[in-house]
Design a protein around this motif. Structure first.
Motif, PDB file in Angstrom:
ATOM      1  N   HIS A  28       5.325  -0.587  12.033  1.00 61.12           N
ATOM      2  CA  HIS A  28       4.689  -1.581  11.150  1.00 61.12           C
ATOM      3  C   HIS A  28       3.517  -0.984  10.355  1.00 61.12           C
ATOM      4  CE1 HIS A  28       6.306  -5.127  13.743  1.00 61.12           C
ATOM      5  NE2 HIS A  28       7.162  -4.150  13.613  1.00 61.12           N
ATOM      6  N   SER A  29       3.608   0.289  10.021  1.00 62.57           N
ATOM      7  CA  SER A  29       2.528   0.911   9.241  1.00 62.57           C
ATOM      8  C   SER A  29       2.409   0.222   7.884  1.00 62.57           C
ATOM      9  CB  SER A  29       2.825   2.402   9.058  1.00 62.57           C
ATOM     10  OG  SER A  29       2.195   2.878   7.908  1.00 62.57           O
ATOM     11  N   ARG A  30       1.210  -0.296   7.613  1.00 63.93           N
ATOM     12  CA  ARG A  30       1.000  -1.037   6.379  1.00 63.93           C
ATOM     13  C   ARG A  30       1.239  -0.159   5.149  1.00 63.93           C
ATOM     14  NH1 ARG A  30      -0.858  -5.600   4.401  1.00 63.93           N
ATOM     15  NH2 ARG A  30      -1.134  -7.241   5.912  1.00 63.93           N
ATOM     16  N   TYR A  31       0.765   1.086   5.243  1.00 69.80           N
ATOM     17  CA  TYR A  31       0.877   1.995   4.106  1.00 69.80           C
ATOM     18  C   TYR A  31       2.344   2.291   3.792  1.00 69.80           C
ATOM     19  CZ  TYR A  31       1.078   6.357   1.546  1.00 69.80           C
ATOM     20  OH  TYR A  31       1.412   7.325   0.633  1.00 69.80           O
ATOM     21  N   LEU A  32       3.085   2.703   4.844  1.00 72.93           N
ATOM     22  CA  LEU A  32       4.496   3.042   4.618  1.00 72.93           C
ATOM     23  C   LEU A  32       5.282   1.836   4.121  1.00 72.93           C
ATOM     24  CD1 LEU A  32       5.347   5.441   7.561  1.00 72.93           C
ATOM     25  CD2 LEU A  32       5.254   5.953   5.135  1.00 72.93           C
ATOM     26  N   MET A  33       4.916   0.679   4.690  1.00 71.77           N
ATOM     27  CA  MET A  33       5.624  -0.519   4.257  1.00 71.77           C
ATOM     28  C   MET A  33       5.330  -0.833   2.794  1.00 71.77           C
ATOM     29  SD  MET A  33       5.964  -3.440   6.989  1.00 71.77           S
ATOM     30  CE  MET A  33       5.998  -2.928   8.648  1.00 71.77           C
ATOM     31  N   SER A  34       4.082  -0.622   2.396  1.00 72.07           N
ATOM     32  CA  SER A  34       3.762  -0.923   0.988  1.00 72.07           C
ATOM     33  C   SER A  34       4.481   0.060   0.061  1.00 72.07           C
ATOM     34  CB  SER A  34       2.249  -0.922   0.754  1.00 72.07           C
ATOM     35  OG  SER A  34       1.766   0.386   0.792  1.00 72.07           O
ATOM     36  N   VAL A  35       4.654   1.303   0.509  1.00 73.62           N
ATOM     37  CA  VAL A  35       5.414   2.264  -0.307  1.00 73.62           C
ATOM     38  C   VAL A  35       6.854   1.778  -0.457  1.00 73.62           C
ATOM     39  CG1 VAL A  35       6.368   4.613  -0.367  1.00 73.62           C
ATOM     40  CG2 VAL A  35       4.005   4.259   0.336  1.00 73.62           C
ATOM     41  N   LEU A  36       7.431   1.344   0.654  1.00 74.95           N
ATOM     42  CA  LEU A  36       8.835   0.910   0.600  1.00 74.95           C
ATOM     43  C   LEU A  36       8.988  -0.407  -0.163  1.00 74.95           C
ATOM     44  CD1 LEU A  36       9.941   1.948   4.188  1.00 74.95           C
ATOM     45  CD2 LEU A  36      10.549   3.035   2.034  1.00 74.95           C
ATOM     46  N   MET A  37       7.973  -1.276  -0.066  1.00 72.51           N
ATOM     47  CA  MET A  37       8.018  -2.532  -0.837  1.00 72.51           C
ATOM     48  C   MET A  37       7.982  -2.214  -2.328  1.00 72.51           C
ATOM     49  SD  MET A  37       5.784  -5.405   1.099  1.00 72.51           S
ATOM     50  CE  MET A  37       4.493  -4.540   1.902  1.00 72.51           C
ATOM     51  N   ASN A  38       7.155  -1.226  -2.671  1.00 73.14           N
ATOM     52  CA  ASN A  38       7.072  -0.780  -4.057  1.00 73.14           C
ATOM     53  C   ASN A  38       8.437  -0.254  -4.516  1.00 73.14           C
ATOM     54  OD1 ASN A  38       5.910  -0.096  -6.463  1.00 73.14           O
ATOM     55  ND2 ASN A  38       4.970   1.784  -5.731  1.00 73.14           N
ATOM     56  N   CYS A  39       9.043   0.572  -3.648  1.00 68.42           N
ATOM     57  CA  CYS A  39      10.373   1.134  -3.955  1.00 68.42           C
ATOM     58  C   CYS A  39      11.377   0.009  -4.197  1.00 68.42           C
ATOM     59  CB  CYS A  39      10.903   1.975  -2.799  1.00 68.42           C
ATOM     60  SG  CYS A  39      10.044   3.504  -2.543  1.00 68.42           S
ATOM     61  N   ALA A  40      11.357  -0.993  -3.289  1.00 66.72           N
ATOM     62  CA  ALA A  40      12.338  -2.081  -3.382  1.00 66.72           C
ATOM     63  C   ALA A  40      12.143  -2.868  -4.684  1.00 66.72           C
ATOM     64  CB  ALA A  40      12.197  -3.001  -2.180  1.00 66.72           C
ATOM     65  N   GLY A  41      10.891  -3.193  -5.003  1.00 60.26           N
ATOM     66  CA  GLY A  41      10.600  -3.947  -6.229  1.00 60.26           C
ATOM     67  C   GLY A  41      11.055  -3.193  -7.464  1.00 60.26           C
ATOM     68  N   LEU A 249      18.686   9.468 -12.815  1.00 62.32           N
ATOM     69  CA  LEU A 249      18.585  10.365 -11.663  1.00 62.32           C
ATOM     70  C   LEU A 249      19.599   9.962 -10.589  1.00 62.32           C
ATOM     71  CD1 LEU A 249      17.068  12.728 -10.291  1.00 62.32           C
ATOM     72  CD2 LEU A 249      15.617  11.036  -9.216  1.00 62.32           C
ATOM     73  N   GLY A 250      19.721   8.659 -10.358  1.00 63.67           N
ATOM     74  CA  GLY A 250      20.683   8.196  -9.356  1.00 63.67           C
ATOM     75  C   GLY A 250      22.109   8.400  -9.820  1.00 63.67           C
ATOM     76  N   GLY A 251      22.374   8.048 -11.035  1.00 65.38           N
ATOM     77  CA  GLY A 251      23.737   8.170 -11.565  1.00 65.38           C
ATOM     78  C   GLY A 251      24.159   6.877 -12.234  1.00 65.38           C
ATOM     79  N   GLY A 261      17.616   6.482  -7.430  1.00 66.79           N
ATOM     80  CA  GLY A 261      16.593   7.061  -8.315  1.00 66.79           C
ATOM     81  C   GLY A 261      15.227   6.457  -8.039  1.00 66.79           C
ATOM     82  N   ALA A 262      15.186   5.109  -7.901  1.00 71.30           N
ATOM     83  CA  ALA A 262      13.905   4.431  -7.686  1.00 71.30           C
ATOM     84  C   ALA A 262      13.260   4.890  -6.380  1.00 71.30           C
ATOM     85  CB  ALA A 262      14.118   2.912  -7.661  1.00 71.30           C
ATOM     86  N   PHE A 263      14.038   4.934  -5.313  1.00 73.17           N
ATOM     87  CA  PHE A 263      13.488   5.350  -4.025  1.00 73.17           C
ATOM     88  C   PHE A 263      13.087   6.822  -4.064  1.00 73.17           C
ATOM     89  CE2 PHE A 263      13.628   2.175  -0.656  1.00 73.17           C
ATOM     90  CZ  PHE A 263      14.190   1.117  -1.339  1.00 73.17           C
ATOM     91  N   ALA A 264      13.956   7.668  -4.617  1.00 75.38           N
ATOM     92  CA  ALA A 264      13.687   9.113  -4.616  1.00 75.38           C
ATOM     93  C   ALA A 264      12.377   9.405  -5.360  1.00 75.38           C
ATOM     94  CB  ALA A 264      14.843   9.859  -5.265  1.00 75.38           C
ATOM     95  N   LEU A 265      12.230   8.832  -6.544  1.00 75.74           N
ATOM     96  CA  LEU A 265      11.047   9.175  -7.346  1.00 75.74           C
ATOM     97  C   LEU A 265       9.785   8.488  -6.845  1.00 75.74           C
ATOM     98  CD1 LEU A 265      12.395   9.551 -10.967  1.00 75.74           C
ATOM     99  CD2 LEU A 265      11.743  11.278  -9.341  1.00 75.74           C
TER     100      LEU A 265
END
Lengths: 316, 288
Positions: A28-41, A249-251, A261-265
């Motif tokens: 439940h790391s807040r930082y990692l979760m916010s990175v992944l939330m950003n990726c998802a958005g 980037l993704g294809g 592409g979104a997650f990778a970058l």
């Protein structure tokens, strides 16, 4: 081109699966979760750009529609006092309606005229919010939006992001791998020919563009509650261009392309946080490198295949 | 009113020079050079250092600004755009490559020159008073307009009456037919890209004398250039010139009556409405 549906599905399922179980691993790391939330958005918004590529249009105004989604959510929550759960679908609807309205005008244009106009459109939308008076609060933007979930945990907001991503990918998947997707591909190859075969090109163009805009609005709405604010500078032409890069980037042949592409970058930039002042430079260099070395994106790499081991009787 | 007209014409002549470079690259290669504004910005910086800092004569510095950008354009075309155009059938690829070069140039400039606004001495001091004080025209603005128009005329004569100019027109009209007629298409496209970039550099070098330059000005200039060629029609020389003057006039009127952000909002809306009726601009072809 033959659509490699199984590979596409495997990748989507794998990434969504990893995202669902990941909070157990990262504690439940807040930082990692916010990175992944950003990726998802970002992936939700980029999947809309991907969809407009399907009809042969280069959409550089996706950030504008994300801004519409973000502002509608913010206004409905902060000014009208509505709940986020009502504001979210309304924002999506507002973006789709704006997309249909603007699309009915600008989708007549083709090629570079369309692309250049979409750049101007992003600017026009940004300037409209900047000059929106008390409603949009000018350059100050709307801040202090309440979170939709009570409690300190970021987990519900994280799962909301994953759910929205799954919905976005589901919509794009349904469109791409159905009869509609075939029509879109025919339109991309030759609109006049598609029309001569009885396709109502005008209607399908607007349909594709509206869905893309709705996804932009969905992502924008999520970002406004995730960051608890929205400003005219939240989404700019530069963002629209990055979404294009994600898709490339993704294809462009795979629904999962925009997400990869979104997650990778986005993750790459989190890793390069020490060089944040060079972010645009790195993006620029990446665009050049991707165009020169990966014209069909990561998903087209042979070693990226998930489906190959499952195929039976395939000639080597 | 006279003042607005004068401001519009001065702005328009410089804008036409900017749009001409962009439309030239597009007509030759079907590439929208997103880095056009950044090339303009680099031209401004070359001028700032050569003319403003090292004291080179104005004309020499201006020509060197054009030449520098011409060489950069040539290198971009040879090592970046031609490989991408050869390997990818999608027009999106060249567009993203152009965006990549724009980001690269802008950020290299930011690292080298910082965010500070730079200016150079004006060309000529003094102001021309017109119609008993109804309008004022600084001589330096007049000089910029005259020089811009001079370069536009020189380019039109080059394209119309010289052998490489005719080859440029031939490649712009039909690449395959030009190839069959013995035109060295690869060389001509490189030349076209170099001229387009050089025009951006010259425009930047010229306008730095009026407005100064900073590393972030490129995107704004590119957007203006897009508006101009959309008004006139992409890939059409006359369209770029007309588009430049129309935008210059619209800006002059808008800035006199409205705040700048509102002016551009109205310009964008007007352009969308205009494109409903003329989807290929005033003189454009349906490139698609």
């Amino acid at each position: 081109m033959k659509l490699d549906k199984r590979r596409d599905f495997s990748v989507i399922l794998l990434i969504l699966g990893v995202l669902v179980v990941l909070p157990l691993g990262i504690g439940h790391s807040r930082y990692l979760m916010s990175v992944l939330m950003n990726c998802a958005g970002v992936a939700v918004i980029a999947s809309g750009v991907w969809l407009t590529f399907c009809i042969g249009r280069i959409n550089i105004c996706q950030a504008g529609f994300a801004l519409i989604g973000g502002y509608v959510t913010a206004i409905l929550i902060a000014k009208a006092g509505l709940s986020f759960w009502i504001a979210l679908p309304l924002s999506c609807l507002a973006s789709a309606l704006c997309g249909a309205l603007i699309g009915s005008v600008i989708l007549k244009l083709k090629g570079i005229y369309f692309s250049m106009l979409t750049i101007c459109l992003t600017e026009a939308i940004r300037l409209a919010f900047l000059n929106g008076g008390d409603l949009t609060q000018g350059s100050k933007g709307i801040t202090g939006l309440p979170q939709p979930f009570s409690g300190d945990s970021a987990l519900p907001l994280y799962y909301l992001g994953i759910a929205l991503l799954a919905i976005a990918l589901g919509v794009v998947w349904r469109v791409h791998y159905s009869r509609l997707g075939g029509i879109f591909r025919a339109m991309r190859l030759n609109e006049d020919l598609a029309e001569s075969f009885g396709v109502n090109v005008w209607r399908y163009r607007i349909m594709a563009f509206s869905i893309a805009c709705a996804l932009g609005g969905l992502g924008g709405s999520y970002f406004s509650v995730f960051t608890q604010s929205v400003y005219p500078q939240s989404f700019t032409v530069e963002h629209s261009i990055y979404y294009m890069l994600f898709c490339f980037l993704g294809g462009l042949e795979y629904v999962s392309g925009a997400m990869i592409g979104a997650f990778a970058l986005t993750i790459l930039f989190e890793l390069l946080q020490d060089f944040q002042q060079y972010q645009s430079l790195i993006y620029g260099v990446l665009m050049i490198v991707v165009m020169l070395t990966l014209p069909n994106g990561l998903m087209a790499l042979r070693s990226f295949s998930f489906s190959r081991p499952f195929r039976k009787g395939e000639a080597k | 009113m006279l003042q607005i007209l004068i401001n519009g014409l001065i702005l328009g002549s410089a804008y036409a020079l900017i749009a001409l470079g962009l439309t030239m690259v597009f007509s030759i290669m079907r590439v929208v050079n997103f880095a056009h504004g950044q090339m303009y910005m680099l031209g401004g910086f070359v001028m700032y250092y050569l003319y403003g800092q090292f004291g080179f004569p104005f004309w020499l510095a201006l020509l060197l600004a054009g030449a520098t950008l011409g060489v950069i354009g040539m290198a971009f075309n040879r090592f970046l755009f031609q490989p991408v155009l050869a390997s990818s059938k999608r027009e999106e690829s060249s567009m993203l490559m152009a965006v990549g070069t724009a980001l690269l140039l802008e950020n290299v400039a930011l690292s080298l020159f910082g965010e500070k606004q730079r200016g150079v001495p004006t060309l000529i001091d003094g102001v021309l008073i017109l119609n008993d004080g109804d309008a004022y025209l600084p001589y330096s603005n007049l000089a910029v307009a005259v020089i811009s128009i001079g370069f536009i005329v020189a380019l039109l004569l080059f394209v119309q009456y010289t052998k490489p100019g005719r080859a440029l027109r031939a490649v712009a009209q039909d690449k395959e037919a030009a190839l069959l007629q013995g035109v060295n298409v690869k060389f001509i496209t490189t030349l076209g890209f170099a001229i387009g970039a050089a025009l951006a550099g010259i425009a930047g070098g010229l306008l730095v004398t009026l407005y100064g330059v900073n590393a972030g000005v490129g995107t704004n200039i590119s957007t203006k250039a897009f508006i101009m060629i959309m008004i006139g029609g992409a890939g059409v020389t006359s369209g770029a010139i007309v588009g430049g003057f129309v935008l210059g006039m619209a800006e002059a009127i808008g800035y006199d009556l409205l705040p700048s952000s509102m002016t551009y909002l109205l310009i964008f809306v007007a352009m969308i409405v205009f494109l409903i009726f003329k989807p290929n601009g005033l003189f454009g072809k349906p490139w698609g």
